[in-house]
Design an enzyme around this catalytic site. Structure first.
Site, mmCIF file in Angstrom:
data_model
loop_
_atom_site.group_PDB
_atom_site.id
_atom_site.type_symbol
_atom_site.label_atom_id
_atom_site.label_comp_id
_atom_site.label_asym_id
_atom_site.label_seq_id
_atom_site.Cartn_x
_atom_site.Cartn_y
_atom_site.Cartn_z
ATOM 1 N N TRP A 161 -6.327 1.659 10.288
ATOM 2 C CA TRP A 161 -6.403 1.419 8.994
ATOM 3 C C TRP A 161 -6.258 0.014 8.454
ATOM 4 C CZ3 TRP A 161 -8.119 3.249 4.737
ATOM 5 C CH2 TRP A 161 -7.471 2.784 3.402
ATOM 6 N N TYR A 206 0.834 -1.346 0.040
ATOM 7 C CA TYR A 206 -0.018 -0.048 -0.015
ATOM 8 C C TYR A 206 0.986 1.143 -0.115
ATOM 9 C CZ TYR A 206 -3.186 3.488 1.712
ATOM 10 O OH TYR A 206 -3.532 4.622 1.677
ATOM 11 N N GLU A 262 -11.590 6.636 4.422
ATOM 12 C CA GLU A 262 -11.092 7.245 5.852
ATOM 13 C C GLU A 262 -12.133 7.689 6.866
ATOM 14 O OE1 GLU A 262 -8.075 7.809 6.524
ATOM 15 O OE2 GLU A 262 -6.961 7.562 4.618
#
Length: 201
Positions: A56, A26, A48
């Site tokens: 996350w 990522y 988000e």
């Protein structure tokens, strides 16, 4: 504490990659590289908002589930979701089942359609808030900025939900509006080169 760690190829990476093995891909392929595609921008704002209060890693692990559940984050399609879709999503274990956040995505999809009609694209609107280099904090030293506060304020004025300054700052980091890779991270110059090549909408 060092801001970098050694990556799988021996090159330094931002230290947050150490939190999960999947973070390296990522980090290397997405985070901090500029994005001008409306669907990707909308998706990231939504993800988000779902991350608020969570990690996350949790959201990244469920990203494909989110994409399937929310029609690939095509906001024109999501804007047409109704109460039955909310109930369907609340029963979908492949996503984070939070009624307020689910309803916010549907609301924000409608607001995104309005923004495209008014501004031409989400990208054209969002990239107006790219901060000047002299206004940037030291990499990874801030969780909000004047630019994220201003963008958050304008989004909320236009009816968007779950888009506070911290959420918006994380979005700006990820979508390349700022290059927040740590000094010494091997990807920092690559992200900066990509930003230099990127045609602003």
């Amino acid at each position: 504490m060092s801001k970098t760690i050694e990556g799988p190829d021996g090159r330094p990476r931002c230290a947050w990659c150490a939190a999960a093995p999947e973070f390296f891909d990522y980090h290397d392929q997405e985070w901090g590289f500029p994005v001008g595609d409306d669907i990707r921008l909308f998706e990231k704002l939504c993800l988000e908002s779902f991350q608020s209060g969570l990690s996350w890693r949790t959201i990244l692990a469920k990203r494909e589930g989110f994409r399937a559940a929310f029609a690939g984050f095509d906001f024109h399609k999501v804007a047409a979701f109704g109460p039955e879709d909310v109930e369907r999503l609340l029963a979908d274990a492949s996503i984070v089942r939070h009624r307020g956040k689910i309803e916010a995505v549907i609301n924000n999809a409608a607001r995104a359609c309005e923004m495209v009609a008014a501004e031409g694209s989400l990208a054209a609107f969002i990239w107006r808030y790219e901060p000047r280099p002299e206004d940037l904090a030291t990499p990874q030293s801030a969780s909000t900025s004047a630019a994220s506060v201003a963008l958050s304020k304008e989004l909320r004025k236009r009816g968007w939900k779950f888009v506070g300054p911290t959420t918006v700052y994380a979005f700006m980091q990820a979508m390349g509006l700022i290059n927040d890779h740590a000094e010494g991270c091997a990807l920092r110059p690559e992200a900066e080169a990509a930003r230099a090549r990127f045609p602003r909408p």
